[in-house]
Design a protein around this motif. Structure first.
Motif, PDB file in Angstrom:
ATOM      1  N   LEU A 203      58.651  34.670  47.471  1.00 50.41           N
ATOM      2  CA  LEU A 203      58.220  34.246  46.251  1.00 50.41           C
ATOM      3  C   LEU A 203      56.739  33.782  46.142  1.00 50.41           C
ATOM      4  O   LEU A 203      56.219  33.206  47.048  1.00 50.41           O
ATOM      5  N   THR A 204      55.978  34.303  45.122  1.00 44.96           N
ATOM      6  CA  THR A 204      54.357  33.941  45.209  1.00 44.96           C
ATOM      7  C   THR A 204      54.321  32.508  44.733  1.00 44.96           C
ATOM      8  O   THR A 204      55.430  31.680  44.430  1.00 44.96           O
ATOM      9  N   LYS A 205      53.225  32.034  44.925  1.00 44.36           N
ATOM     10  CA  LYS A 205      52.877  30.722  44.736  1.00 44.36           C
ATOM     11  C   LYS A 205      53.181  30.179  43.077  1.00 44.36           C
ATOM     12  O   LYS A 205      53.034  29.128  42.714  1.00 44.36           O
ATOM     13  N   TYR A 206      52.994  31.265  42.240  1.00 48.44           N
ATOM     14  CA  TYR A 206      53.272  31.305  40.860  1.00 48.44           C
ATOM     15  C   TYR A 206      54.618  30.801  40.544  1.00 48.44           C
ATOM     16  O   TYR A 206      55.046  30.169  39.545  1.00 48.44           O
ATOM     17  N   GLY A 207      55.502  31.168  41.197  1.00 44.87           N
ATOM     18  CA  GLY A 207      56.844  31.110  41.132  1.00 44.87           C
ATOM     19  C   GLY A 207      57.508  31.946  40.168  1.00 44.87           C
ATOM     20  O   GLY A 207      56.773  33.025  39.684  1.00 44.87           O
ATOM     21  N   THR A 208      58.987  31.948  39.993  1.00 49.63           N
ATOM     22  CA  THR A 208      59.661  32.784  39.066  1.00 49.63           C
ATOM     23  C   THR A 208      59.236  32.461  37.454  1.00 49.63           C
ATOM     24  O   THR A 208      59.850  33.472  36.788  1.00 49.63           O
ATOM     25  N   SER A 209      58.403  31.817  36.950  1.00 48.69           N
ATOM     26  CA  SER A 209      58.123  31.546  35.744  1.00 48.69           C
ATOM     27  C   SER A 209      57.300  32.732  35.424  1.00 48.69           C
ATOM     28  O   SER A 209      56.938  33.036  34.234  1.00 48.69           O
ATOM     29  N   TYR A 210      56.771  33.556  36.451  1.00 49.19           N
ATOM     30  CA  TYR A 210      55.788  34.690  36.073  1.00 49.19           C
ATOM     31  C   TYR A 210      56.379  35.736  36.565  1.00 49.19           C
ATOM     32  O   TYR A 210      56.025  36.285  37.655  1.00 49.19           O
ATOM     33  N   PRO A 211      57.389  36.617  36.072  1.00 51.53           N
ATOM     34  CA  PRO A 211      57.956  37.828  36.516  1.00 51.53           C
ATOM     35  C   PRO A 211      57.313  38.956  36.606  1.00 51.53           C
ATOM     36  O   PRO A 211      57.754  39.892  37.209  1.00 51.53           O
ATOM     37  N   TYR A 212      56.330  39.278  35.679  1.00 54.21           N
ATOM     38  CA  TYR A 212      55.489  40.373  35.871  1.00 54.21           C
ATOM     39  C   TYR A 212      54.100  40.146  36.548  1.00 54.21           C
ATOM     40  O   TYR A 212      53.384  39.185  36.395  1.00 54.21           O
ATOM     41  N   GLY A 213      53.947  41.141  37.456  1.00 52.68           N
ATOM     42  CA  GLY A 213      52.697  41.196  38.091  1.00 52.68           C
ATOM     43  C   GLY A 213      52.620  42.580  38.865  1.00 52.68           C
ATOM     44  O   GLY A 213      53.233  43.275  39.060  1.00 52.68           O
ATOM     45  N   ALA A 214      51.699  42.581  40.054  1.00 51.28           N
ATOM     46  CA  ALA A 214      51.378  43.477  40.997  1.00 51.28           C
ATOM     47  C   ALA A 214      50.581  43.032  42.041  1.00 51.28           C
ATOM     48  O   ALA A 214      50.077  41.833  41.911  1.00 51.28           O
ATOM     49  N   TRP A 215      50.956  43.766  43.243  1.00 47.15           N
ATOM     50  CA  TRP A 215      50.318  43.436  44.289  1.00 47.15           C
ATOM     51  C   TRP A 215      50.165  44.743  45.264  1.00 47.15           C
ATOM     52  O   TRP A 215      50.723  45.789  44.974  1.00 47.15           O
ATOM     53  N   GLY A 216      49.299  44.389  46.447  1.00 46.82           N
ATOM     54  CA  GLY A 216      49.059  45.551  47.416  1.00 46.82           C
ATOM     55  C   GLY A 216      47.764  45.461  48.110  1.00 46.82           C
ATOM     56  O   GLY A 216      47.317  44.455  48.278  1.00 46.82           O
ATOM     57  N   ARG A 217      47.489  46.485  48.737  1.00 55.19           N
ATOM     58  CA  ARG A 217      46.240  46.596  49.584  1.00 55.19           C
ATOM     59  C   ARG A 217      45.366  47.791  48.724  1.00 55.19           C
ATOM     60  O   ARG A 217      45.918  48.619  48.269  1.00 55.19           O
ATOM     61  N   ASP A 218      44.298  47.751  49.023  1.00 54.74           N
ATOM     62  CA  ASP A 218      43.347  48.686  48.535  1.00 54.74           C
ATOM     63  C   ASP A 218      43.540  50.066  49.274  1.00 54.74           C
ATOM     64  O   ASP A 218      43.326  50.265  50.829  1.00 54.74           O
ATOM     65  N   VAL A 219      43.966  51.082  48.807  1.00 52.12           N
ATOM     66  CA  VAL A 219      44.387  52.375  49.509  1.00 52.12           C
ATOM     67  C   VAL A 219      43.160  52.787  50.035  1.00 52.12           C
ATOM     68  O   VAL A 219      43.211  53.566  51.283  1.00 52.12           O
ATOM     69  N   ASN A 220      41.888  52.832  49.485  1.00 51.36           N
ATOM     70  CA  ASN A 220      40.673  53.217  49.905  1.00 51.36           C
ATOM     71  C   ASN A 220      39.678  52.098  50.180  1.00 51.36           C
ATOM     72  O   ASN A 220      38.713  52.239  49.522  1.00 51.36           O
TER      73      ASN A 220
END
Length: 460
Positions: A203-220
Protein backbone atom coordinates in the motif's frame (compact mmCIF):
# COMPACT_ATOMS: atom_id res chain seq x y z
CA UNK A 1 -70.08 -35.59 23.84
CA UNK A 2 -71.72 -35.01 20.52
CA UNK A 3 -74.33 -32.90 22.32
CA UNK A 4 -71.67 -30.75 24.01
CA UNK A 5 -70.66 -27.33 22.60
CA UNK A 6 -67.25 -27.69 24.21
CA UNK A 7 -64.57 -29.45 22.21
CA UNK A 8 -61.34 -30.31 23.98
CA UNK A 9 -58.30 -30.96 21.81
CA UNK A 10 -55.65 -33.24 23.28
CA UNK A 11 -52.22 -33.16 21.59
CA UNK A 12 -50.05 -36.20 22.22
CA UNK A 13 -46.76 -34.34 22.51
CA UNK A 14 -44.75 -34.44 25.77
CA UNK A 15 -44.78 -31.27 27.83
CA UNK A 16 -47.55 -29.66 25.74
CA UNK A 17 -51.01 -29.57 27.27
CA UNK A 18 -54.31 -28.23 25.94
CA UNK A 19 -57.16 -26.76 27.85
CA UNK A 20 -60.44 -25.18 26.90
CA UNK A 21 -60.83 -21.67 28.13
CA UNK A 22 -63.81 -20.50 26.13
CA UNK A 23 -66.41 -22.06 24.00
CA UNK A 24 -64.91 -23.19 20.65
CA UNK A 25 -61.40 -21.94 21.69
CA UNK A 26 -58.22 -23.90 22.40
CA UNK A 27 -55.04 -22.69 24.11
CA UNK A 28 -51.74 -24.60 24.13
CA UNK A 29 -49.19 -24.08 26.87
CA UNK A 30 -45.60 -24.94 25.97
CA UNK A 31 -43.19 -25.86 28.70
CA UNK A 32 -39.57 -26.09 27.52
CA UNK A 33 -37.37 -28.27 29.70
CA UNK A 34 -34.15 -27.30 27.85
CA UNK A 35 -31.86 -24.71 29.47
CA UNK A 36 -32.05 -21.12 28.23
CA UNK A 37 -29.69 -20.35 25.34
CA UNK A 38 -26.78 -18.21 26.64
CA UNK A 39 -27.10 -15.19 24.37
CA UNK A 40 -24.53 -13.27 26.42
CA UNK A 41 -21.91 -15.92 25.68
CA UNK A 42 -22.58 -15.69 21.94
CA UNK A 43 -22.35 -11.88 22.13
CA UNK A 44 -18.94 -12.21 23.82
CA UNK A 45 -17.69 -14.47 21.04
CA UNK A 46 -18.89 -12.05 18.38
CA UNK A 47 -17.24 -9.11 20.15
CA UNK A 48 -13.96 -10.99 20.56
CA UNK A 49 -13.98 -11.99 16.88
CA UNK A 50 -14.60 -8.40 15.82
CA UNK A 51 -11.66 -7.25 17.96
CA UNK A 52 -9.39 -9.87 16.37
CA UNK A 53 -10.38 -8.74 12.88
CA UNK A 54 -9.70 -5.14 13.90
CA UNK A 55 -6.26 -5.99 15.35
CA UNK A 56 -5.10 -8.30 12.55
CA UNK A 57 -5.38 -6.50 9.20
CA UNK A 58 -3.82 -7.24 5.82
CA UNK A 59 -1.71 -4.09 6.15
CA UNK A 60 -0.22 -5.34 9.43
CA UNK A 61 0.41 -8.80 8.03
CA UNK A 62 2.45 -7.36 5.14
CA UNK A 63 4.29 -4.74 7.23
CA UNK A 64 7.13 -7.04 8.27
CA UNK A 65 7.53 -8.27 4.68
CA UNK A 66 7.86 -4.69 3.46
CA UNK A 67 10.41 -3.87 6.15
CA UNK A 68 12.47 -6.97 5.35
CA UNK A 69 12.37 -6.18 1.64
CA UNK A 70 13.46 -2.62 2.33
CA UNK A 71 16.27 -3.82 4.59
CA UNK A 72 17.56 -6.24 1.96
CA UNK A 73 17.49 -3.51 -0.67
CA UNK A 74 19.38 -1.07 1.56
CA UNK A 75 22.04 -3.64 2.49
CA UNK A 76 22.50 -4.42 -1.20
CA UNK A 77 22.82 -0.70 -1.93
CA UNK A 78 25.33 -0.32 0.92
CA UNK A 79 27.44 -3.17 -0.45
CA UNK A 80 27.50 -1.54 -3.89
CA UNK A 81 28.54 1.79 -2.40
CA UNK A 82 31.36 0.15 -0.41
CA UNK A 83 32.64 -1.50 -3.60
CA UNK A 84 32.50 1.87 -5.36
CA UNK A 85 34.42 3.49 -2.51
CA UNK A 86 37.14 0.84 -2.68
CA UNK A 87 37.59 1.48 -6.39
CA UNK A 88 37.64 5.28 -6.31
CA UNK A 89 39.18 6.06 -2.90
CA UNK A 90 41.95 8.53 -3.64
CA UNK A 91 42.01 9.96 -0.09
CA UNK A 92 40.56 13.17 -1.49
CA UNK A 93 37.18 14.67 -2.35
CA UNK A 94 35.48 11.72 -4.09
CA UNK A 95 36.42 9.31 -1.32
CA UNK A 96 35.00 11.66 1.30
CA UNK A 97 31.73 12.03 -0.60
CA UNK A 98 31.35 8.26 -1.01
CA UNK A 99 32.13 7.76 2.68
CA UNK A 100 29.42 10.27 3.61
CA UNK A 101 26.92 8.42 1.42
CA UNK A 102 27.81 5.16 3.19
CA UNK A 103 27.31 6.85 6.58
CA UNK A 104 23.82 7.93 5.51
CA UNK A 105 23.05 4.43 4.24
CA UNK A 106 24.14 2.95 7.60
CA UNK A 107 21.94 5.40 9.47
CA UNK A 108 18.91 4.46 7.37
CA UNK A 109 19.66 0.75 7.85
CA UNK A 110 19.79 1.25 11.63
CA UNK A 111 16.46 3.07 11.46
CA UNK A 112 14.96 0.19 9.51
CA UNK A 113 16.35 -2.33 12.01
CA UNK A 114 14.85 -0.43 14.94
CA UNK A 115 11.49 -0.24 13.19
CA UNK A 116 11.66 -3.94 12.36
CA UNK A 117 12.52 -4.84 15.97
CA UNK A 118 9.63 -2.78 17.33
CA UNK A 119 7.22 -4.24 14.80
CA UNK A 120 8.36 -7.81 15.50
CA UNK A 121 7.99 -7.28 19.25
CA UNK A 122 4.49 -5.87 18.80
CA UNK A 123 3.54 -8.83 16.62
CA UNK A 124 4.89 -11.25 19.26
CA UNK A 125 2.64 -9.76 21.94
CA UNK A 126 -0.27 -9.64 19.51
CA UNK A 127 0.28 -13.31 18.64
CA UNK A 128 0.19 -14.35 22.33
CA UNK A 129 -2.94 -12.31 23.04
CA UNK A 130 -4.68 -13.54 19.89
CA UNK A 131 -3.87 -17.19 20.65
CA UNK A 132 -5.45 -16.82 24.11
CA UNK A 133 -8.52 -15.13 22.63
CA UNK A 134 -8.90 -17.84 20.01
CA UNK A 135 -8.70 -20.57 22.65
CA UNK A 136 -11.39 -18.83 24.75
CA UNK A 137 -13.63 -18.42 21.70
CA UNK A 138 -13.10 -22.07 20.77
CA UNK A 139 -14.10 -23.23 24.26
CA UNK A 140 -17.19 -21.03 24.25
CA UNK A 141 -18.24 -22.21 20.80
CA UNK A 142 -17.84 -25.87 21.85
CA UNK A 143 -20.28 -25.21 24.70
CA UNK A 144 -22.69 -23.37 22.41
CA UNK A 145 -22.73 -26.29 19.96
CA UNK A 146 -24.43 -28.37 22.68
CA UNK A 147 -27.57 -26.30 22.10
CA UNK A 148 -27.65 -27.34 18.45
CA UNK A 149 -30.14 -30.18 18.87
CA UNK A 150 -30.96 -30.35 15.16
CA UNK A 151 -27.26 -30.40 14.11
CA UNK A 152 -27.57 -27.20 12.09
CA UNK A 153 -23.94 -26.29 12.74
CA UNK A 154 -22.76 -29.73 11.65
CA UNK A 155 -24.67 -29.39 8.40
CA UNK A 156 -23.32 -25.87 7.94
CA UNK A 157 -19.76 -27.20 8.27
CA UNK A 158 -20.54 -29.83 5.67
CA UNK A 159 -21.95 -27.13 3.35
CA UNK A 160 -18.81 -25.02 3.84
CA UNK A 161 -16.65 -27.99 2.89
CA UNK A 162 -18.75 -28.54 -0.24
CA UNK A 163 -18.35 -24.85 -1.13
CA UNK A 164 -14.56 -25.13 -0.72
CA UNK A 165 -14.51 -28.20 -2.96
CA UNK A 166 -16.57 -26.35 -5.57
CA UNK A 167 -14.27 -23.32 -5.37
CA UNK A 168 -11.24 -25.58 -5.80
CA UNK A 169 -12.87 -27.16 -8.84
CA UNK A 170 -13.68 -23.71 -10.20
CA UNK A 171 -10.07 -22.56 -9.77
CA UNK A 172 -8.79 -25.68 -11.50
CA UNK A 173 -11.10 -25.00 -14.45
CA UNK A 174 -9.87 -21.40 -14.54
CA UNK A 175 -6.23 -22.43 -14.45
CA UNK A 176 -4.18 -20.70 -17.11
CA UNK A 177 -4.28 -22.58 -20.38
CA UNK A 178 -1.58 -22.33 -23.05
CA UNK A 179 -2.49 -19.56 -25.49
CA UNK A 180 -3.09 -20.35 -29.13
CA UNK A 181 -0.15 -20.39 -31.51
CA UNK A 182 1.14 -16.86 -31.88
CA UNK A 183 4.12 -15.37 -33.59
CA UNK A 184 7.06 -16.02 -31.24
CA UNK A 185 7.66 -12.34 -30.62
CA UNK A 186 10.23 -10.21 -32.34
CA UNK A 187 12.81 -9.62 -29.62
CA UNK A 188 14.07 -13.10 -28.84
CA UNK A 189 11.87 -13.80 -25.81
CA UNK A 190 9.39 -16.22 -27.36
CA UNK A 191 5.63 -16.01 -26.90
CA UNK A 192 4.12 -14.96 -23.58
CA UNK A 193 2.52 -17.96 -21.85
CA UNK A 194 1.79 -16.91 -18.28
CA UNK A 195 1.83 -14.19 -15.64
CA UNK A 196 3.02 -15.16 -12.15
CA UNK A 197 2.85 -13.33 -8.86
CA UNK A 198 2.28 -10.94 -7.37
CA UNK A 199 5.98 -10.41 -6.82
CA UNK A 200 5.57 -7.08 -5.00
CA UNK A 201 2.46 -5.93 -3.12
CA UNK A 202 2.34 -2.81 -0.95
CA UNK A 203 0.00 0.00 0.00
CA UNK A 204 1.36 3.44 -0.88
CA UNK A 205 1.75 6.14 1.75
CA UNK A 206 -1.32 7.83 0.27
CA UNK A 207 -3.51 4.93 1.45
CA UNK A 208 -6.68 3.54 -0.08
CA UNK A 209 -8.31 6.98 -0.20
CA UNK A 210 -6.59 7.49 -3.57
CA UNK A 211 -7.41 4.40 -5.67
CA UNK A 212 -6.26 5.86 -9.03
CA UNK A 213 -2.62 6.28 -9.91
CA UNK A 214 0.40 4.89 -11.75
CA UNK A 215 3.97 3.88 -11.00
CA UNK A 216 7.01 2.12 -12.42
CA UNK A 217 10.52 2.75 -13.73
CA UNK A 218 11.85 4.78 -16.61
CA UNK A 219 12.11 2.24 -19.43
CA UNK A 220 14.88 4.26 -21.06
CA UNK A 221 16.57 5.95 -18.09
CA UNK A 222 19.31 8.55 -18.09
CA UNK A 223 22.70 7.38 -16.76
CA UNK A 224 22.53 7.21 -12.98
CA UNK A 225 18.73 6.92 -12.87
CA UNK A 226 18.51 3.18 -13.54
CA UNK A 227 17.30 2.37 -10.01
CA UNK A 228 14.78 5.18 -9.64
CA UNK A 229 11.04 4.59 -9.34
CA UNK A 230 8.29 7.08 -10.03
CA UNK A 231 4.79 7.37 -8.60
CA UNK A 232 1.82 9.52 -9.58
CA UNK A 233 -1.36 9.48 -7.51
CA UNK A 234 -4.46 11.21 -8.83
CA UNK A 235 -5.19 13.30 -5.75
CA UNK A 236 -7.96 15.47 -7.18
CA UNK A 237 -11.31 13.67 -7.60
CA UNK A 238 -9.38 10.54 -8.68
CA UNK A 239 -9.02 12.24 -12.08
CA UNK A 240 -6.16 14.75 -12.02
CA UNK A 241 -2.53 14.91 -10.93
CA UNK A 242 -0.02 17.75 -11.08
CA UNK A 243 3.27 16.34 -9.77
CA UNK A 244 5.54 13.31 -10.04
CA UNK A 245 7.05 11.68 -6.95
CA UNK A 246 10.38 9.85 -7.38
CA UNK A 247 12.25 7.45 -5.11
CA UNK A 248 15.90 6.40 -5.34
CA UNK A 249 15.21 2.65 -4.89
CA UNK A 250 12.38 0.16 -4.56
CA UNK A 251 12.89 -0.07 -0.80
CA UNK A 252 12.55 3.70 -0.30
CA UNK A 253 9.35 3.60 -2.35
CA UNK A 254 7.87 0.76 -0.30
CA UNK A 255 8.76 2.54 2.94
CA UNK A 256 7.93 6.02 1.70
CA UNK A 257 11.39 7.38 2.53
CA UNK A 258 13.02 10.43 0.97
CA UNK A 259 10.67 11.18 -1.96
CA UNK A 260 11.55 13.92 -4.45
CA UNK A 261 8.55 15.76 -5.93
CA UNK A 262 8.62 17.42 -9.34
CA UNK A 263 5.65 19.69 -10.07
CA UNK A 264 4.15 19.97 -13.54
CA UNK A 265 1.69 22.68 -12.55
CA UNK A 266 0.83 24.51 -9.36
CA UNK A 267 -2.63 23.03 -8.88
CA UNK A 268 -5.41 20.82 -10.29
CA UNK A 269 -6.92 20.99 -12.79
CA UNK A 270 -5.12 23.46 -15.00
CA UNK A 271 -3.17 23.54 -18.26
CA UNK A 272 -0.78 20.59 -18.51
CA UNK A 273 -2.44 18.74 -15.60
CA UNK A 274 -2.28 14.95 -15.82
CA UNK A 275 -5.72 13.58 -16.68
CA UNK A 276 -6.48 9.92 -16.02
CA UNK A 277 -4.28 7.16 -14.56
CA UNK A 278 -2.57 6.02 -17.76
CA UNK A 279 0.98 7.32 -18.25
CA UNK A 280 4.58 6.13 -18.65
CA UNK A 281 8.08 7.45 -17.99
CA UNK A 282 10.39 7.16 -20.99
CA UNK A 283 13.73 8.91 -21.56
CA UNK A 284 13.40 11.13 -18.45
CA UNK A 285 10.01 12.39 -19.63
CA UNK A 286 6.48 11.60 -18.46
CA UNK A 287 3.92 10.94 -21.21
CA UNK A 288 0.23 11.36 -20.36
CA UNK A 289 -3.18 12.63 -21.50
CA UNK A 290 -3.08 16.40 -21.17
CA UNK A 291 -5.98 18.04 -19.31
CA UNK A 292 -9.27 18.35 -21.21
CA UNK A 293 -7.75 17.75 -24.66
CA UNK A 294 -7.12 14.93 -27.12
CA UNK A 295 -3.40 15.70 -26.87
CA UNK A 296 -0.44 13.67 -25.69
CA UNK A 297 1.70 15.65 -23.25
CA UNK A 298 5.42 15.15 -22.73
CA UNK A 299 6.80 16.54 -19.46
CA UNK A 300 10.60 16.83 -19.36
CA UNK A 301 11.65 15.96 -15.80
CA UNK A 302 14.88 17.98 -16.02
CA UNK A 303 13.75 21.21 -17.68
CA UNK A 304 10.19 20.94 -16.29
CA UNK A 305 8.72 21.95 -19.62
CA UNK A 306 5.73 20.49 -21.42
CA UNK A 307 5.31 19.85 -25.13
CA UNK A 308 2.42 18.07 -26.82
CA UNK A 309 1.01 16.53 -29.96
CA UNK A 310 -2.67 16.18 -30.84
CA UNK A 311 -4.25 12.85 -31.75
CA UNK A 312 -6.58 12.61 -34.77
CA UNK A 313 -9.65 14.86 -34.49
CA UNK A 314 -12.02 11.90 -34.07
CA UNK A 315 -10.04 10.41 -31.16
CA UNK A 316 -11.96 9.93 -27.95
CA UNK A 317 -11.16 11.91 -24.80
CA UNK A 318 -12.94 12.97 -21.59
CA UNK A 319 -14.38 9.45 -21.12
CA UNK A 320 -15.78 9.00 -24.63
CA UNK A 321 -13.97 5.67 -25.18
CA UNK A 322 -12.71 4.66 -21.72
CA UNK A 323 -11.69 1.27 -20.43
CA UNK A 324 -14.34 -0.39 -18.30
CA UNK A 325 -15.71 -3.47 -16.59
CA UNK A 326 -19.22 -4.90 -16.66
CA UNK A 327 -20.61 -1.70 -18.12
CA UNK A 328 -18.88 0.50 -15.52
CA UNK A 329 -16.21 2.78 -17.08
CA UNK A 330 -12.81 3.65 -15.67
CA UNK A 331 -13.17 7.42 -15.98
CA UNK A 332 -10.76 9.37 -18.19
CA UNK A 333 -8.94 6.33 -19.52
CA UNK A 334 -9.42 7.18 -23.20
CA UNK A 335 -5.66 7.21 -23.73
CA UNK A 336 -3.30 4.49 -22.61
CA UNK A 337 0.49 4.54 -22.94
CA UNK A 338 2.69 1.48 -23.34
CA UNK A 339 6.36 0.62 -23.63
CA UNK A 340 8.06 -2.45 -25.01
CA UNK A 341 11.64 -3.45 -25.82
CA UNK A 342 12.20 -0.66 -28.34
CA UNK A 343 9.25 1.71 -28.65
CA UNK A 344 6.74 3.97 -26.95
CA UNK A 345 3.06 3.81 -27.93
CA UNK A 346 -0.23 5.60 -27.32
CA UNK A 347 -3.40 3.46 -27.41
CA UNK A 348 -6.79 5.07 -27.97
CA UNK A 349 -10.01 4.76 -30.01
CA UNK A 350 -11.58 6.82 -32.78
CA UNK A 351 -15.06 7.22 -34.22
CA UNK A 352 -13.57 6.49 -37.64
CA UNK A 353 -12.53 3.06 -36.35
CA UNK A 354 -15.97 2.60 -34.71
CA UNK A 355 -14.65 2.96 -31.18
CA UNK A 356 -12.11 0.19 -31.70
CA UNK A 357 -8.54 0.34 -30.41
CA UNK A 358 -5.95 2.27 -32.41
CA UNK A 359 -2.21 1.92 -31.73
CA UNK A 360 0.19 4.70 -32.67
CA UNK A 361 3.94 4.73 -32.17
CA UNK A 362 5.24 7.88 -30.49
CA UNK A 363 8.51 9.38 -31.64
CA UNK A 364 10.22 10.73 -28.52
CA UNK A 365 11.24 14.09 -29.88
CA UNK A 366 10.37 17.52 -28.49
CA UNK A 367 7.52 17.93 -29.18
CA UNK A 368 6.56 14.25 -29.63
CA UNK A 369 5.51 13.11 -33.10
CA UNK A 370 2.91 10.53 -34.10
CA UNK A 371 4.46 7.65 -36.02
CA UNK A 372 3.19 4.39 -37.53
CA UNK A 373 -0.43 3.51 -36.73
CA UNK A 374 -2.32 0.20 -36.54
CA UNK A 375 -6.08 -0.36 -36.45
CA UNK A 376 -7.65 -3.25 -34.52
CA UNK A 377 -11.14 -4.74 -34.21
CA UNK A 378 -11.10 -4.67 -30.39
CA UNK A 379 -13.75 -2.31 -29.01
CA UNK A 380 -11.94 -0.29 -26.38
CA UNK A 381 -14.74 -0.19 -23.79
CA UNK A 382 -14.75 -4.01 -23.56
CA UNK A 383 -11.21 -4.07 -22.12
CA UNK A 384 -9.92 -2.93 -18.73
CA UNK A 385 -6.27 -2.34 -19.69
CA UNK A 386 -3.70 -2.86 -22.42
CA UNK A 387 0.07 -3.34 -22.57
CA UNK A 388 2.63 -4.22 -25.25
CA UNK A 389 5.36 -6.88 -25.21
CA UNK A 390 7.74 -7.31 -28.16
CA UNK A 391 5.44 -5.41 -30.49
CA UNK A 392 2.35 -7.44 -29.49
CA UNK A 393 -0.57 -5.60 -27.88
CA UNK A 394 -2.37 -7.49 -25.11
CA UNK A 395 -5.74 -6.52 -23.60
CA UNK A 396 -7.22 -7.55 -20.26
CA UNK A 397 -10.75 -7.85 -18.97
CA UNK A 398 -12.44 -8.25 -15.58
CA UNK A 399 -13.43 -11.82 -14.66
CA UNK A 400 -14.20 -11.48 -10.94
CA UNK A 401 -12.78 -9.84 -7.82
CA UNK A 402 -9.85 -12.28 -7.75
CA UNK A 403 -9.05 -12.62 -11.45
CA UNK A 404 -8.17 -10.43 -14.43
CA UNK A 405 -7.79 -12.19 -17.78
CA UNK A 406 -5.51 -11.41 -20.71
CA UNK A 407 -7.91 -12.36 -23.49
CA UNK A 408 -6.77 -10.52 -26.64
CA UNK A 409 -3.62 -9.90 -28.66
CA UNK A 410 -2.68 -7.91 -31.76
CA UNK A 411 0.71 -8.38 -33.45
CA UNK A 412 1.93 -5.10 -34.95
CA UNK A 413 4.31 -7.02 -37.25
CA UNK A 414 1.73 -9.30 -38.84
CA UNK A 415 -1.59 -7.58 -37.97
CA UNK A 416 -2.84 -10.92 -36.56
CA UNK A 417 -5.53 -10.75 -33.88
CA UNK A 418 -6.58 -13.37 -31.32
CA UNK A 419 -9.52 -13.22 -28.93
CA UNK A 420 -9.08 -16.62 -27.29
CA UNK A 421 -6.18 -16.06 -24.92
CA UNK A 422 -6.81 -17.28 -21.37
CA UNK A 423 -3.89 -15.97 -19.33
CA UNK A 424 -4.98 -15.11 -15.80
CA UNK A 425 -3.66 -12.48 -13.41
CA UNK A 426 -4.32 -13.14 -9.72
CA UNK A 427 -5.52 -9.86 -8.25
CA UNK A 428 -4.97 -8.65 -4.70
CA UNK A 429 -7.63 -5.93 -4.98
CA UNK A 430 -10.82 -5.71 -7.02
CA UNK A 431 -9.75 -3.23 -9.71
CA UNK A 432 -6.63 -2.67 -11.78
CA UNK A 433 -6.54 1.00 -12.68
CA UNK A 434 -3.07 0.99 -14.27
CA UNK A 435 -0.98 -1.65 -16.03
CA UNK A 436 2.27 -1.42 -17.99
CA UNK A 437 5.10 -3.74 -19.05
CA UNK A 438 8.74 -2.94 -18.30
CA UNK A 439 11.14 -4.72 -20.71
CA UNK A 440 14.09 -4.08 -18.38
CA UNK A 441 12.89 -6.61 -15.80
CA UNK A 442 9.99 -8.32 -17.65
CA UNK A 443 7.53 -7.20 -14.97
CA UNK A 444 4.00 -5.84 -15.18
CA UNK A 445 3.65 -2.74 -13.00
CA UNK A 446 0.12 -2.47 -11.60
CA UNK A 447 -1.71 0.18 -9.59
CA UNK A 448 -4.70 -1.48 -7.93
CA UNK A 449 -7.07 0.42 -5.60
CA UNK A 450 -4.24 2.27 -3.87
CA UNK A 451 -1.78 -0.67 -3.89
CA UNK A 452 1.34 -0.97 -6.04
CA UNK A 453 1.87 -4.49 -7.38
CA UNK A 454 4.25 -6.26 -9.78
CA UNK A 455 3.81 -9.49 -11.73
CA UNK A 456 6.36 -11.47 -13.71
CA UNK A 457 5.73 -12.13 -17.38
CA UNK A 458 6.75 -15.66 -18.37
CA UNK A 459 7.79 -16.60 -21.90
CA UNK A 460 7.89 -19.95 -23.66
Amino acid sequence: MGQSNLFILMIAIPQIFSQAVKQNECVCNLQNSDPVFPENTLAKVQTAAAECIKDITSEKMTEVDRLLLGLRQRIKQLNENVVTLEKEDDKNLYGAISLRIIELELAEILTLLNTLNRTTSNYHHLSIETAAQLQDMTDMMVNLVKFDKMQVIKKEHENQQIKKDLEKCKNERKATLPPPTLSPGHCGLGQMVNVSGPKTYSLTKYGTSYPYGAWGRDVNPAPGDEKKYWLVVLSSSNVYGHYVRQYSTMSTLLLGLGPADTYISSSNPTTNTIQGPNMVMYGNALYYNCYNTMSVCRFNMTTRTVSNVALPKDAGYNSKFPFGLLGVPYSYTDMDFATDESNLYVIYATTGNFGNVVITKLETSTPPVLGQTWYTSLHKTTATNTFIVCGVLYATRYIDKETEQIFYSFDTKTNEEHYDLKIHIRKMQTNIEYLNYDPRDHLLYVYSDGYIVTYEVMFQ
